[in-house]
Enzyme design. Structure first.
Site, mmCIF file in Angstrom:
data_model
loop_
_atom_site.group_PDB
_atom_site.id
_atom_site.type_symbol
_atom_site.label_atom_id
_atom_site.label_comp_id
_atom_site.label_asym_id
_atom_site.label_seq_id
_atom_site.Cartn_x
_atom_site.Cartn_y
_atom_site.Cartn_z
ATOM 1 N N TYR A 287 -11.019 77.335 -27.487
ATOM 2 C CA TYR A 287 -10.834 78.403 -28.470
ATOM 3 C C TYR A 287 -12.068 78.384 -29.370
ATOM 4 O O TYR A 287 -12.298 77.407 -30.075
ATOM 5 C CB TYR A 287 -9.573 78.163 -29.305
ATOM 6 C CG TYR A 287 -8.276 78.415 -28.553
ATOM 7 C CD1 TYR A 287 -7.755 77.484 -27.666
ATOM 8 C CD2 TYR A 287 -7.574 79.613 -28.733
ATOM 9 C CE1 TYR A 287 -6.566 77.736 -26.974
ATOM 10 C CE2 TYR A 287 -6.383 79.872 -28.056
ATOM 11 C CZ TYR A 287 -5.888 78.924 -27.178
ATOM 12 O OH TYR A 287 -4.719 79.181 -26.503
ATOM 13 N N PRO B 8 -1.890 87.186 -28.545
ATOM 14 C CA PRO B 8 -1.899 86.132 -27.519
ATOM 15 C C PRO B 8 -2.562 84.814 -27.945
ATOM 16 O O PRO B 8 -2.511 83.845 -27.197
ATOM 17 C CB PRO B 8 -2.675 86.773 -26.356
ATOM 18 C CG PRO B 8 -3.461 87.875 -26.976
ATOM 19 C CD PRO B 8 -2.714 88.347 -28.170
HETATM 20 P P1 RFL Z 1 7.174 92.263 -19.309
HETATM 21 O O1 RFL Z 1 6.460 91.219 -18.561
HETATM 22 O O2 RFL Z 1 6.381 93.322 -19.978
HETATM 23 O O3 RFL Z 1 8.211 92.918 -18.304
HETATM 24 C C1 RFL Z 1 8.874 94.134 -18.588
HETATM 25 C C2 RFL Z 1 9.160 94.819 -17.277
HETATM 26 O O4 RFL Z 1 9.951 95.984 -17.511
HETATM 27 C C3 RFL Z 1 9.472 97.023 -16.690
HETATM 28 N N1 RFL Z 1 9.931 98.291 -17.288
HETATM 29 C C4 RFL Z 1 10.949 99.032 -16.785
HETATM 30 N N2 RFL Z 1 11.726 98.850 -15.713
HETATM 31 C C5 RFL Z 1 12.680 99.787 -15.452
HETATM 32 N N3 RFL Z 1 12.859 100.893 -16.220
HETATM 33 C C6 RFL Z 1 12.088 101.115 -17.312
HETATM 34 N N4 RFL Z 1 12.263 102.196 -18.060
HETATM 35 C C7 RFL Z 1 11.077 100.148 -17.634
HETATM 36 N N5 RFL Z 1 10.152 100.060 -18.612
HETATM 37 C C8 RFL Z 1 9.469 98.921 -18.392
HETATM 38 C C9 RFL Z 1 7.975 96.823 -16.687
HETATM 39 O O5 RFL Z 1 7.352 97.449 -15.576
HETATM 40 C C10 RFL Z 1 7.895 95.307 -16.598
HETATM 41 O O6 RFL Z 1 7.864 94.840 -15.275
HETATM 42 O O7 RFL Z 1 8.135 91.649 -20.437
HETATM 43 P P2 RFL Z 1 8.873 90.204 -20.547
HETATM 44 O O8 RFL Z 1 9.633 89.914 -19.296
HETATM 45 O O9 RFL Z 1 9.543 90.247 -21.837
HETATM 46 O O10 RFL Z 1 7.692 89.137 -20.573
HETATM 47 C C11 RFL Z 1 6.807 89.060 -21.663
HETATM 48 C C12 RFL Z 1 5.418 88.627 -21.195
HETATM 49 O O11 RFL Z 1 4.993 89.478 -20.143
HETATM 50 C C13 RFL Z 1 4.385 88.651 -22.325
HETATM 51 O O12 RFL Z 1 4.965 88.219 -23.538
HETATM 52 C C14 RFL Z 1 3.167 87.771 -22.031
HETATM 53 O O13 RFL Z 1 2.416 88.262 -20.946
HETATM 54 C C15 RFL Z 1 2.286 87.670 -23.256
HETATM 55 N N6 RFL Z 1 1.059 86.896 -23.041
HETATM 56 C C16 RFL Z 1 1.079 85.515 -23.048
HETATM 57 N N7 RFL Z 1 2.242 84.837 -23.173
HETATM 58 C C17 RFL Z 1 2.284 83.478 -23.087
HETATM 59 O O14 RFL Z 1 3.371 82.899 -23.206
HETATM 60 N N8 RFL Z 1 1.153 82.726 -22.860
HETATM 61 C C18 RFL Z 1 -0.061 83.318 -22.724
HETATM 62 O O15 RFL Z 1 -1.027 82.631 -22.452
HETATM 63 C C19 RFL Z 1 -0.138 84.762 -22.852
HETATM 64 N N9 RFL Z 1 -1.296 85.407 -22.703
HETATM 65 C C20 RFL Z 1 -0.148 87.551 -22.794
HETATM 66 C C21 RFL Z 1 -1.324 86.767 -22.629
HETATM 67 C C22 RFL Z 1 -0.218 88.937 -22.652
HETATM 68 C C23 RFL Z 1 -1.430 89.545 -22.387
HETATM 69 N N10 RFL Z 1 -1.389 90.953 -22.207
HETATM 70 C C24 RFL Z 1 -2.090 91.615 -21.184
HETATM 71 C C25 RFL Z 1 -0.387 91.755 -22.888
HETATM 72 C C26 RFL Z 1 -2.539 87.364 -22.402
HETATM 73 C C27 RFL Z 1 -2.606 88.759 -22.302
HETATM 74 C C28 RFL Z 1 -3.965 89.376 -22.094
HETATM 75 C C1 PHB Z 2 -4.588 82.683 -20.522
HETATM 76 O O1 PHB Z 2 -4.956 81.750 -19.772
HETATM 77 O O2 PHB Z 2 -4.403 83.830 -20.084
HETATM 78 C C2 PHB Z 2 -4.380 82.445 -21.971
HETATM 79 C C3 PHB Z 2 -4.497 81.153 -22.460
HETATM 80 C C4 PHB Z 2 -4.305 80.919 -23.816
HETATM 81 C C5 PHB Z 2 -4.006 81.975 -24.666
HETATM 82 C C6 PHB Z 2 -3.879 83.267 -24.164
HETATM 83 C C7 PHB Z 2 -4.065 83.499 -22.812
HETATM 84 O O3 PHB Z 2 -3.848 81.735 -25.984
#
Ligand code: RFL
Ligand code: PHB
Length: 390
Positions: free
Chosen positions: A200, A292
């Site tokens: 980081y 994130p």
């Molecule tokens: P999701 O994964 O967004 O899944 C929701 C699903 O619902 C579908 N959907 C529908 N389906 C039917 N009918 C509808 N009307 C619908 N509307 C939507 C969508 O297509 C989708 O498949 O939510 P969920 O399950 O709550 O999971 C949450 C996580 O995805 C999210 O919090 C994480 O990705 C956040 N995040 C990180 N979390 C961590 O714990 N560790 C990390 O390192 C981390 N890094 C990140 C992240 C999120 C990122 N982005 C791109 C947002 C890094 C990034 C860049």
């Molecule tokens: C990742 O590997 O995508 C990642 C790791 C740490 C973070 C966010 C995303 O805080």
């Protein structure tokens, strides 16, 4: 179609809930608007807290995770030309595991289908009805037709842009929100990680994060302005900026390689309370978003549905309502802990306001304090690896 629990969304929350319910003998149907291929290849989170790893293992999903997941016992902080390791495991006895969210999703889909579970892909929920009755309905579009899923309960796991949250009448939910004037540009690169642990980096040009997915694949992020256009970031510009912000320690350099994927994600803090209304329960990104920087989003989604799995089990086994009634209150304790931690990490590490040198000095002071005070470092570490209770 009829089932006991209707689940909207096949992200980590919806899929894990369906898996947990199945293990308790409770039927569910998952409706997902996207295709299976799309959800299995959506590049997102990468860090699993110890508690999430424990949950995956305890429910029979530990095999590939244990083979391919990368256990990390520390993280590195870079700032003011120095580097400092936060020894998470030494400080807390716990560790994190780097394992891509899409791998968790693949494992969950495989487990549900192997057990005869129903996940309808390319099935978009359009609205919910009858939430105040014992038999609510999810209305959805599937193969060009309007269909209905009748159930005892509906769980909205449909992410920030889903439809479930909007089924709650106006005036019931309270929204707490913060948007940030910056976003993350994330890339996946075919390059061996140059380090074993995440870095980081606080830099005067903005935050950078060095992460990974496997011994061959690096995952890197750059802070960019909120309205940035990805078209303005050809690969060479991305590498140059990563070098500037990360190669601040003598003798250390990045490994570069072809960029496989790149995207810009806005940063947002968001909570909706309560997480339940009548027979609708909300979980994961559908009710809370964290920036994130604390790596909490996927972990919170899994923690929410672990509570719901137990609560539905108690209801179906003995008609107990206490766990369902307490769901929102219990889940929100962890949600707000993660909100505060993610906001703190974000505020400490990003370039906040170029015109305010005072803020930059406070950030340096906080980062330096982390290098000298085991108490302060332990606070970071215990939140990062995940608190067992909150
Ligand atoms: P999701 O994964 O967004 O899944 C929701 C699903 O619902 C579908 N959907 C529908 N389906 C039917 N009918 C509808 N009307 C619908 N509307 C939507 C969508 O297509 C989708 O498949 O939510 P969920 O399950 O709550 O999971 C949450 C996580 O995805 C999210 O919090 C994480 O990705 C956040 N995040 C990180 N979390 C961590 O714990 N560790 C990390 O390192 C981390 N890094 C990140 C992240 C999120 C990122 N982005 C791109 C947002 C890094 C990034 C860049
Ligand atoms: C990742 O590997 O995508 C990642 C790791 C740490 C973070 C966010 C995303 O805080």
């Amino acid at each position: 179609m009829r089932t006991q629990v209707g689940i909207v969304g096949a992200g980590p929350a919806g899929l894990m809930l369906s898996h947990l319910l199945h293990r308790q003998g409770i039927s569910s149907v998952v409706l997902e608007s996207r295709s299976r291929d799309y959800v299995e290849h959506r590049v997102r989170a990468g860090v699993l807290e110890q508690g999430s790893v424990d949950l995956l293992r305890a429910t029979g999903l530990g095999d590939r995770l244990d083979r391919e997941g990368l256990r990390h016992e520390g993280i590195e902080l870079r700032f003011d030309g120095e580097s400092h390791r936060v020894a998470m495991t030494e400080l807390t006895g716990r560790a994190i595991t780097v394992y891509g969210q899409q791998e968790v999703v693949k494992d969950l889909i495989a487990a549900r289908l192997a057990a005869g579970g129903t996940i309808l892909f390319s099935a978009e929920a359009t609205r919910l009805s009858g939430l105040e009755s014992p038999s609510p309905v999810v209305h959805y579009r599937y193969e060009g037709r309007d269909e209905e899923l009748h159930c005892d309960f509906v769980v909205g796991c449909d992410g920030f842009h889903g439809v479930s949250r909007s089924a709650v009448p106006d005036g019931v939910l309270h929204t707490y929100e913060r948007t940030y004037p910056f976003a993350w540009l994330g890339v996946l690169a075919a390059a061996a990680p140059a380090v074993d642990e995440l870095i980081y980096a606080h830099h005067e040009r903005g935050f950078a994060l060095y992460s990974m997915r496997s011994p061959e694949i690096s995952r890197l992020y750059l802070q960019v302005p909120a309205d940035e256009d990805i078209a303005d970031w050809p690969d060479e510009r991305i590498w140059a900026e990563l070098r500037t912000r990360l190669e601040t320690v003598p003798g250390w350099s990045l490994n570069e390689g072809p960029i496989l994927e790149k995207a810009i994600t806005p940063l947002r803090s968001f909570v909706v309370e309560p997480m339940q209304w009548q027979r609708l329960y909300l979980a994961g990104d559908a009710v809370h978003i964290v920036p994130p920087t604390g790596a909490k989003g996927m972990n919170l989604a899994l923690a929410d549905v672990a509570l719901l799995g137990d609560a539905f089990a108690a209801w179906y086994a003995d008609g107990r309502t206490d766990l369902l009634d307490d769901y929102s209150r219990t889940a929100l304790r962890r949600v707000w802990r993660a909100q505060q931690f993610s906001w703190w990490m974000t505020s400490m590490l990003h370039r906040l306001n170029a015109d305010d040198p005072y803020e930059a000095k406070l950030q340096s002071a906080a980062l330096r304090y982390l290098t000298t005070s085991p108490a302060y470092a332990t606070s970071l570490a215990e939140n990062y690896v995940g608190l067992p209770t909150v």
